[in-house]
Design a protein around this motif. Structure first.
Motif, PDB file in Angstrom:
ATOM      1  N   GLN A 134      -3.367  53.174  83.910  1.00  0.00           N
ATOM      2  CA  GLN A 134      -3.432  54.152  84.985  1.00  0.00           C
ATOM      3  C   GLN A 134      -3.759  53.060  86.115  1.00  0.00           C
ATOM      4  OE1 GLN A 134      -5.875  57.490  84.803  1.00  0.00           O
ATOM      5  NE2 GLN A 134      -5.046  58.244  86.354  1.00  0.00           N
ATOM      6  N   GLY A 135      -2.718  52.459  87.208  1.00  0.00           N
ATOM      7  CA  GLY A 135      -3.497  51.588  88.018  1.00  0.00           C
ATOM      8  C   GLY A 135      -3.656  49.980  87.539  1.00  0.00           C
ATOM      9  N   THR A 136      -5.044  49.874  87.401  1.00  0.00           N
ATOM     10  CA  THR A 136      -5.219  48.515  86.925  1.00  0.00           C
ATOM     11  C   THR A 136      -6.162  48.843  85.512  1.00  0.00           C
ATOM     12  OG1 THR A 136      -7.191  48.454  87.892  1.00  0.00           O
ATOM     13  CG2 THR A 136      -5.215  47.482  88.939  1.00  0.00           C
ATOM     14  N   THR A 137      -6.272  50.101  85.225  1.00  0.00           N
ATOM     15  CA  THR A 137      -7.053  50.332  83.923  1.00  0.00           C
ATOM     16  C   THR A 137      -5.945  50.684  82.675  1.00  0.00           C
ATOM     17  OG1 THR A 137      -8.722  51.623  85.434  1.00  0.00           O
ATOM     18  CG2 THR A 137      -8.582  52.178  83.176  1.00  0.00           C
ATOM     19  N   LEU A 138      -6.503  49.949  81.614  1.00  0.00           N
ATOM     20  CA  LEU A 138      -5.829  50.195  80.388  1.00  0.00           C
ATOM     21  C   LEU A 138      -6.742  51.033  79.487  1.00  0.00           C
ATOM     22  CD1 LEU A 138      -3.020  49.534  79.066  1.00  0.00           C
ATOM     23  CD2 LEU A 138      -4.387  47.424  77.971  1.00  0.00           C
ATOM     24  N   SER A 139      -5.999  51.922  78.904  1.00  0.00           N
ATOM     25  CA  SER A 139      -6.563  52.808  77.934  1.00  0.00           C
ATOM     26  C   SER A 139      -5.851  52.780  76.716  1.00  0.00           C
ATOM     27  CB  SER A 139      -6.856  54.382  78.511  1.00  0.00           C
ATOM     28  OG  SER A 139      -7.660  54.060  79.623  1.00  0.00           O
TER      29      SER A 139
END
Length: 348
Positions: free
Chosen positions: A158-163
């Motif tokens: 999500q955008g630059t966030t990786l989960s």
């Protein structure tokens, strides 16, 4: 024998009969099922005479689609990297890794995540970087993801966030936000969800922020993938022996067309088939199986993955990959099918 004892025994007999260990499973009547043939297969995993091959993940080489790669698990031993001809490019001894997913994170590289169940009480997420030039994996480190046996995993960008969504064998799902900026990866559990029984396969549609999870003997569920979203699941497909014959196993998404266009595919392991649902409205659209041909059929499929778009001359519209649980006389492997062939068979 007294009348009282006789009556008591007579009352117990139906209960004993109902607990018979030989009681047959219910008969299933699957919906009509189309047939396609594989256009290729991977080399078999090295672990012979065992349920070993499990889950694939596809990396598409945008500059040279035919040079795309497949990362796949031998859940007894580690991770393979294959090319689209099914040839082994490398193998990494990563131990008991069950499911795998990957994301191209730009400057951070191609990140590969695998569910690590070496310790069945303390599950980990094992992280790697895929080098497309050398076609090898480099270990980055491991992140704790709760308690219980690690089973399924899928990534969410999500955008630059990786989960990572980590599906524990008992149906617990932890969402772990990953930090890859340091010398070793770190993770923070931001949310926990729960299905009632054993679950494994999962996938995220990043366009709609929807998480799909397979509960093996129950069916397919949908969650809000956002960390701030609701944790209540929505039932999509039932493992009722019609659309899905238990077990409900691998799950993947063919994202096409509009913002919510395309299809969700789930492994109907109980009858060696795959059920297909339309993403835009969750409706069931059909079933297919990989039948006998040059590369053989698939049976008892665990993990699946699909990549849409150009993958070279053999797979110009996309590629579907399925684990094959019965590949005698060799060990288990993965079969490669053209997405165009599946769409044609189902009239999509």
């Amino acid at each position: 024998m007294t009348k009282t004892l006789t009556a008591t025994l007579a009352a117990l007999l139906p209960l004993v009969a109902g607990c018979s260990a030989t009681e047959p499973r219910p008969a299933f009547s699957p919906a009509p099922t189309a047939s396609v043939k594989a256009r290729g297969e991977t080399a078999a995993v090295a672990t012979a005479n065992a349920d070993a091959a499990d889950d694939p993940a596809i990396w598409r080489n945008a500059a040279d689609p035919a040079a795309s790669l497949i990362v796949a698990t031998d859940k007894k031993a580690g991770l393979y990297v294959y090319n689209l001809k099914g040839e082994i490019q490398s193998f990494l001894d990563a131990g008991r890794v069950n499911n795998v997913d990957l994301r191209d994170m730009g400057p951070a590289g191609i990140i590969v995540a695998a569910s690590d169940r070496i310790d069945k009480l303390n599950p980990k997420l094992a992280l790697f970087r895929l080098d497309p030039a050398t076609r090898t994996l480099t270990p980055l480190g491991k992140v704790a993801v709760g308690t219980g046996e690690a089973y399924g995993v899928c990534l969410y960008r999500q955008g630059t966030t990786l989960s990572a969504f980590n599906v524990i064998k008992d149906g617990t799902i932890t969402q772990v936000e990953l930090d890859l900026s340091g010398a070793a990866p770190a993770g923070r559990i931001v949310r926990t969800m729960k299905l009632a029984t054993q679950s494994e396969g999962c996938v995220v549609d990043e366009r709609t922020h929807r998480l799909y999870v397979a509960e093996e003997d129950v069916g397919l569920w949908r969650f809000d993938a956002r960390a701030t979203g609701a944790t209540t699941p929505v039932k999509l497909g039932a493992a009722d022996g019609v659309e899905i014959v238990p077990d409900t196993e691998g799950v993947t998404i063919a994202a096409e067309g509009d913002a919510d266009g395309g299809y969700l595919i789930v492994s109907s392991q109980g009858d060696n088939a795959y059920a297909v649902y339309r993403l835009s409205d969750d409706s069931y659209v059909g079933r297919f199986r990989i039948g006998a041909g040059r590369f053989g059929a698939t049976e008892e499929t665990d993990g699946i993955d699909i990549g849409v778009g150009d993958f070279g001359p053999d797979y110009p519209g996309g590629i579907f990959i399925a684990q094959d649980g019965q590949n005698a006389p060799r060990a288990q492997n993965f079969k490669l099918v053209a997405w165009d062939d599946i769409k044609k068979a189902l009239g999509l």
